[in-house]
Design an enzyme around this catalytic site. Structure first.
Site, PDB file in Angstrom:
ATOM      1  N   GLY A   5      -4.871   5.374   1.643  1.00  0.00           N
ATOM      2  CA  GLY A   5      -4.212   4.516   0.668  1.00  0.00           C
ATOM      3  C   GLY A   5      -2.879   4.066   1.233  1.00  0.00           C
ATOM      4  O   GLY A   5      -2.637   4.225   2.436  1.00  0.00           O
ATOM      5  N   CYS A  10      -0.225   3.129  11.990  1.00  0.00           N
ATOM      6  CA  CYS A  10       0.400   4.443  11.734  1.00  0.00           C
ATOM      7  C   CYS A  10       0.294   5.378  12.933  1.00  0.00           C
ATOM      8  O   CYS A  10       0.839   6.474  12.910  1.00  0.00           O
ATOM      9  CB  CYS A  10      -0.217   5.100  10.504  1.00  0.00           C
ATOM     10  SG  CYS A  10       0.291   4.296   8.970  1.00  0.00           S
ATOM     11  N   TYR A  51      -2.065  11.219   8.292  1.00  0.00           N
ATOM     12  CA  TYR A  51      -2.931  10.035   8.482  1.00  0.00           C
ATOM     13  C   TYR A  51      -2.873   9.498   9.915  1.00  0.00           C
ATOM     14  O   TYR A  51      -3.912   9.226  10.523  1.00  0.00           O
ATOM     15  CB  TYR A  51      -2.475   8.969   7.484  1.00  0.00           C
ATOM     16  CG  TYR A  51      -3.220   7.654   7.550  1.00  0.00           C
ATOM     17  CD1 TYR A  51      -4.545   7.559   7.139  1.00  0.00           C
ATOM     18  CD2 TYR A  51      -2.578   6.495   7.983  1.00  0.00           C
ATOM     19  CE1 TYR A  51      -5.211   6.339   7.180  1.00  0.00           C
ATOM     20  CE2 TYR A  51      -3.233   5.271   8.017  1.00  0.00           C
ATOM     21  CZ  TYR A  51      -4.557   5.200   7.619  1.00  0.00           C
ATOM     22  OH  TYR A  51      -5.214   3.998   7.656  1.00  0.00           O
ATOM     23  N   LYS A  85      -1.402  -0.741  -1.612  1.00  0.00           N
ATOM     24  CA  LYS A  85      -0.370  -0.976  -0.601  1.00  0.00           C
ATOM     25  C   LYS A  85       0.620  -2.010  -1.125  1.00  0.00           C
ATOM     26  O   LYS A  85       0.388  -2.643  -2.157  1.00  0.00           O
ATOM     27  CB  LYS A  85      -1.032  -1.448   0.682  1.00  0.00           C
ATOM     28  CG  LYS A  85      -1.976  -0.378   1.179  1.00  0.00           C
ATOM     29  CD  LYS A  85      -2.551  -0.718   2.504  1.00  0.00           C
ATOM     30  CE  LYS A  85      -3.095   0.561   3.100  1.00  0.00           C
ATOM     31  NZ  LYS A  85      -3.110   0.557   4.522  1.00  0.00           N
ATOM     32  N   LYS A 145       3.168  -5.548  -9.997  1.00  0.00           N
ATOM     33  CA  LYS A 145       4.422  -5.339 -10.739  1.00  0.00           C
ATOM     34  C   LYS A 145       4.990  -6.667 -11.239  1.00  0.00           C
ATOM     35  O   LYS A 145       5.506  -6.750 -12.357  1.00  0.00           O
ATOM     36  CB  LYS A 145       5.451  -4.637  -9.846  1.00  0.00           C
ATOM     37  CG  LYS A 145       5.114  -3.172  -9.561  1.00  0.00           C
ATOM     38  CD  LYS A 145       6.189  -2.545  -8.675  1.00  0.00           C
ATOM     39  CE  LYS A 145       5.838  -1.132  -8.257  1.00  0.00           C
ATOM     40  NZ  LYS A 145       6.908  -0.484  -7.475  1.00  0.00           N
ATOM     41  N   GLN A 199      13.368  -2.451   4.431  1.00  0.00           N
ATOM     42  CA  GLN A 199      12.358  -2.070   5.418  1.00  0.00           C
ATOM     43  C   GLN A 199      11.453  -3.281   5.710  1.00  0.00           C
ATOM     44  O   GLN A 199      11.154  -4.062   4.809  1.00  0.00           O
ATOM     45  CB  GLN A 199      11.555  -0.835   4.958  1.00  0.00           C
ATOM     46  CG  GLN A 199      10.719  -0.944   3.719  1.00  0.00           C
ATOM     47  CD  GLN A 199      11.466  -0.651   2.410  1.00  0.00           C
ATOM     48  OE1 GLN A 199      12.623  -0.984   2.264  1.00  0.00           O
ATOM     49  NE2 GLN A 199      10.769  -0.069   1.447  1.00  0.00           N
ATOM     50  N   ARG A 237       7.984  -5.224   7.537  1.00  0.00           N
ATOM     51  CA  ARG A 237       6.557  -5.057   7.863  1.00  0.00           C
ATOM     52  C   ARG A 237       5.950  -6.430   8.156  1.00  0.00           C
ATOM     53  O   ARG A 237       6.505  -7.463   7.782  1.00  0.00           O
ATOM     54  CB  ARG A 237       5.766  -4.501   6.660  1.00  0.00           C
ATOM     55  CG  ARG A 237       6.080  -3.094   6.227  1.00  0.00           C
ATOM     56  CD  ARG A 237       5.584  -2.062   7.211  1.00  0.00           C
ATOM     57  NE  ARG A 237       5.787  -0.722   6.691  1.00  0.00           N
ATOM     58  CZ  ARG A 237       6.950  -0.072   6.704  1.00  0.00           C
ATOM     59  NH1 ARG A 237       8.022  -0.644   7.224  1.00  0.00           N
ATOM     60  NH2 ARG A 237       7.043   1.149   6.223  1.00  0.00           N
ATOM     61  N   ARG A 290       8.334  -2.255  11.168  1.00  0.00           N
ATOM     62  CA  ARG A 290       7.080  -2.226  11.945  1.00  0.00           C
ATOM     63  C   ARG A 290       6.540  -3.645  12.070  1.00  0.00           C
ATOM     64  O   ARG A 290       6.427  -4.352  11.076  1.00  0.00           O
ATOM     65  CB  ARG A 290       6.061  -1.345  11.240  1.00  0.00           C
ATOM     66  CG  ARG A 290       4.710  -1.320  11.915  1.00  0.00           C
ATOM     67  CD  ARG A 290       3.741  -0.437  11.167  1.00  0.00           C
ATOM     68  NE  ARG A 290       4.034   0.969  11.350  1.00  0.00           N
ATOM     69  CZ  ARG A 290       3.545   1.941  10.565  1.00  0.00           C
ATOM     70  NH1 ARG A 290       2.757   1.636   9.557  1.00  0.00           N
ATOM     71  NH2 ARG A 290       3.823   3.197  10.809  1.00  0.00           N
TER      72      ARG A 290
HETATM   73  P1  NAD Z   1     -10.595   1.524   1.322  1.00  0.00           P
HETATM   74  O1  NAD Z   1     -10.024   2.798   0.811  1.00  0.00           O
HETATM   75  O2  NAD Z   1     -10.712   0.383   0.388  1.00  0.00           O
HETATM   76  O3  NAD Z   1     -12.012   1.794   1.995  1.00  0.00           O
HETATM   77  C1  NAD Z   1     -12.359   3.005   2.601  1.00  0.00           C
HETATM   78  C2  NAD Z   1     -13.669   3.444   1.987  1.00  0.00           C
HETATM   79  O4  NAD Z   1     -14.076   4.666   2.617  1.00  0.00           O
HETATM   80  C3  NAD Z   1     -13.546   3.743   0.483  1.00  0.00           C
HETATM   81  O5  NAD Z   1     -14.416   2.928  -0.263  1.00  0.00           O
HETATM   82  C4  NAD Z   1     -13.911   5.205   0.368  1.00  0.00           C
HETATM   83  O6  NAD Z   1     -14.645   5.528  -0.785  1.00  0.00           O
HETATM   84  C5  NAD Z   1     -14.732   5.412   1.635  1.00  0.00           C
HETATM   85  N1  NAD Z   1     -14.795   6.826   1.995  1.00  0.00           N
HETATM   86  C6  NAD Z   1     -13.789   7.741   1.965  1.00  0.00           C
HETATM   87  N2  NAD Z   1     -14.254   8.953   2.283  1.00  0.00           N
HETATM   88  C7  NAD Z   1     -15.590   8.803   2.508  1.00  0.00           C
HETATM   89  C8  NAD Z   1     -16.618   9.703   2.843  1.00  0.00           C
HETATM   90  N3  NAD Z   1     -16.369  11.022   3.015  1.00  0.00           N
HETATM   91  N4  NAD Z   1     -17.868   9.228   2.987  1.00  0.00           N
HETATM   92  C9  NAD Z   1     -18.129   7.903   2.789  1.00  0.00           C
HETATM   93  N5  NAD Z   1     -17.191   7.005   2.470  1.00  0.00           N
HETATM   94  C10 NAD Z   1     -15.937   7.455   2.329  1.00  0.00           C
HETATM   95  O7  NAD Z   1      -9.692   1.135   2.585  1.00  0.00           O
HETATM   96  P2  NAD Z   1      -9.685  -0.190   3.473  1.00  0.00           P
HETATM   97  O8  NAD Z   1      -8.382  -0.836   3.246  1.00  0.00           O
HETATM   98  O9  NAD Z   1     -10.929  -0.966   3.290  1.00  0.00           O
HETATM   99  O10 NAD Z   1      -9.636   0.447   4.934  1.00  0.00           O
HETATM  100  C11 NAD Z   1     -10.772   0.506   5.791  1.00  0.00           C
HETATM  101  C12 NAD Z   1     -10.374   1.193   7.094  1.00  0.00           C
HETATM  102  O11 NAD Z   1      -9.289   0.482   7.708  1.00  0.00           O
HETATM  103  C13 NAD Z   1      -9.899   2.645   6.942  1.00  0.00           C
HETATM  104  O12 NAD Z   1     -10.322   3.394   8.031  1.00  0.00           O
HETATM  105  C14 NAD Z   1      -8.404   2.515   6.991  1.00  0.00           C
HETATM  106  O13 NAD Z   1      -7.774   3.704   7.431  1.00  0.00           O
HETATM  107  C15 NAD Z   1      -8.235   1.382   7.996  1.00  0.00           C
HETATM  108  N6  NAD Z   1      -6.948   0.705   7.840  1.00  0.00           N
HETATM  109  C16 NAD Z   1      -6.707  -0.073   6.744  1.00  0.00           C
HETATM  110  C17 NAD Z   1      -5.483  -0.691   6.609  1.00  0.00           C
HETATM  111  C18 NAD Z   1      -5.187  -1.541   5.412  1.00  0.00           C
HETATM  112  O14 NAD Z   1      -4.056  -2.054   5.332  1.00  0.00           O
HETATM  113  N7  NAD Z   1      -6.093  -1.737   4.477  1.00  0.00           N
HETATM  114  C19 NAD Z   1      -4.503  -0.538   7.597  1.00  0.00           C
HETATM  115  C20 NAD Z   1      -4.774   0.267   8.690  1.00  0.00           C
HETATM  116  C21 NAD Z   1      -6.011   0.868   8.830  1.00  0.00           C
END
Ligand code: NAD
Length: 325
Positions: free
Chosen positions: A80, A121, A150, A193, A201, A221, A223, A287
């Site tokens: 998140g 990150c 994370y 985010k 908000k 900050q 971004r 960042r």
């Molecule tokens: P999101 O939380 O909307 O999607 C991630 C999904 O993974 C969720 O639907 C969640 O239910 C699922 N998940 C979590 N644990 C699980 C499990 N054990 N088994 C199966 N599914 C599982 O996030 P997102 O924004 O779509 O991000 C997708 C990817 O991109 C992630 O790896 C995240 O770390 C990476 N990421 C996203 C951002 C961003 O700004 N959104 C930035 C950097 C990296």
């Protein structure tokens, strides 16, 4: 081939849902989407896709998910915004099980390509102390001092992708996403985010007539924020490329959080009285994404203007909040 089995892990999430929509638009006919959430909580679902509810931290679930897969996108993570990752480091680190078991399953079933969604990150915290940032280039991840929890999980998993490629031939590709935003994502509940949280908000202030906003941190900050369309294009292009090292996928349009609020206020047509919560989670001071490498390899970089992407995001969140009301 349009009939190749493509598996999107985390397909019920924000980026995963958009990716599947895009694959279907391109004519792919053999897509499997996997997520741990009940189907009713997926941001997008498509009847023509094979949808599976599985916990990908489990090895057997990863084997079910990747059976016959030719292409794998690993977007599944327990994650998140800052409010979530700073307070849930253990949960974030457990996501290491997902990538580990998915890589093992990809190896077992001989997947041809494996995409891993890493994050900005992973970058060394010392390089992000000044809001007047020097944009982060890929080599700035080492020596390692990533976001605790994370970021460590992401850096470790990146490394694992590399060694599974070198030692076992799993053709992994890794992008380091910088703040992705857009419609059909989380905007409330604690995992949202900054762009979605600020839209929410501002909309709440507009609808309630209470023209005030609380901002996390001092607002200075900085971004960059990448619109979802750029993320989808970059993700698929990197997956198909020969870029073997983790590469930045982010916008280089730098703004402060105060400037982000300015833009959203402008879209909403209101001005709010700002208060600053200095004890709220706020992440690093500055960042940005250095896009030298992606421009060199792909002749492209994310280029949707923040204002344009925010207009679409704002409109979607506004619709959600007013329909619910
Ligand atoms: P999101 O939380 O909307 O999607 C991630 C999904 O993974 C969720 O639907 C969640 O239910 C699922 N998940 C979590 N644990 C699980 C499990 N054990 N088994 C199966 N599914 C599982 O996030 P997102 O924004 O779509 O991000 C997708 C990817 O991109 C992630 O790896 C995240 O770390 C990476 N990421 C996203 C951002 C961003 O700004 N959104 C930035 C950097 C990296």
């Amino acid at each position: 081939m349009k009939s190749d089995k493509i598996v999107v892990c985390g397909g019920g999430g924000f980026i995963g849902g958009h990716l599947i929509a895009d694959l279907l638009r391109q004519g792919h006919t053999n897509v499997r989407s996997v997520d741990i959430k009940p189907f009713s909580e997926w941001y997008q679902t498509f009847p023509e896709v094979e949808n599976l509810q599985l916990d990908l931290q489990e090895k057997e679930a990863c084997e079910t998910a990747l059976k016959d897969a030719r292409v794998v996108y690993n977007l599944a993570a327990d994650m998140g915004g800052m409010g979530f990752i700073e307070l849930n480091k253990g949960l974030c680190m457990l996501t290491v099980l997902i990538n580990t078991h998915l890589l093992l399953a990809a190896k077992k079933y001989g997947a041809q390509r494996f995409f891993y969604a890493s994050s900005a990150c992973v970058y060394n915290a010392d390089k992000q102390r000044d809001p007047n940032v020097t944009a982060l280039k890929e080599s700035d991840a080492y020596p390692a001092m990533p976001e605790d929890g994370y970021g460590w999980e992401k850096l470790f998993s990146e490394r694992m992708c590399r060694h599974f490629r070198e030692d076992f031939g799993v053709q992994s590709r890794v992008a380091r996403y910088h703040n992705v935003y857009g419609p059909l994502g989380t905007y409330e509940g604690g995992r949202e985010k900054a762009p979605a949280a600020i839209c929410r908000k501002v909309i709440a202030a507009k609808l309630s007539g209470k023209h005030e906003i609380e901002i996390w941190g001092d607002g200075h900050q900085t971004r960059s924020f990448m619109y979802i369309d750029d993320c989808l294009k970059g993700t698929q292009t990197i997956l198909a490329s020969d870029i073997l090292e983790p590469i930045n996928l982010g916008s280089s349009e730098l703004v402060s959080i105060n400037q982000l609020v300015d833009i959203v206020e402008d879209i909403a047509g209101i001005k709010l009285k700002r208060s600053y919560n200095l004890s709220a989670p706020k992440g690093v001071n500055g960042r940005n994404s250095d896009n030298t490498l992606i421009k060199k390899y792909l002749g492209w970089e994310p280029n949707v203007r923040l204002r344009d992407g925010l207009e679409k995001t704002y409109a979607w969140i506004y619709g959600e909040m007013t329909q619910r009301k």
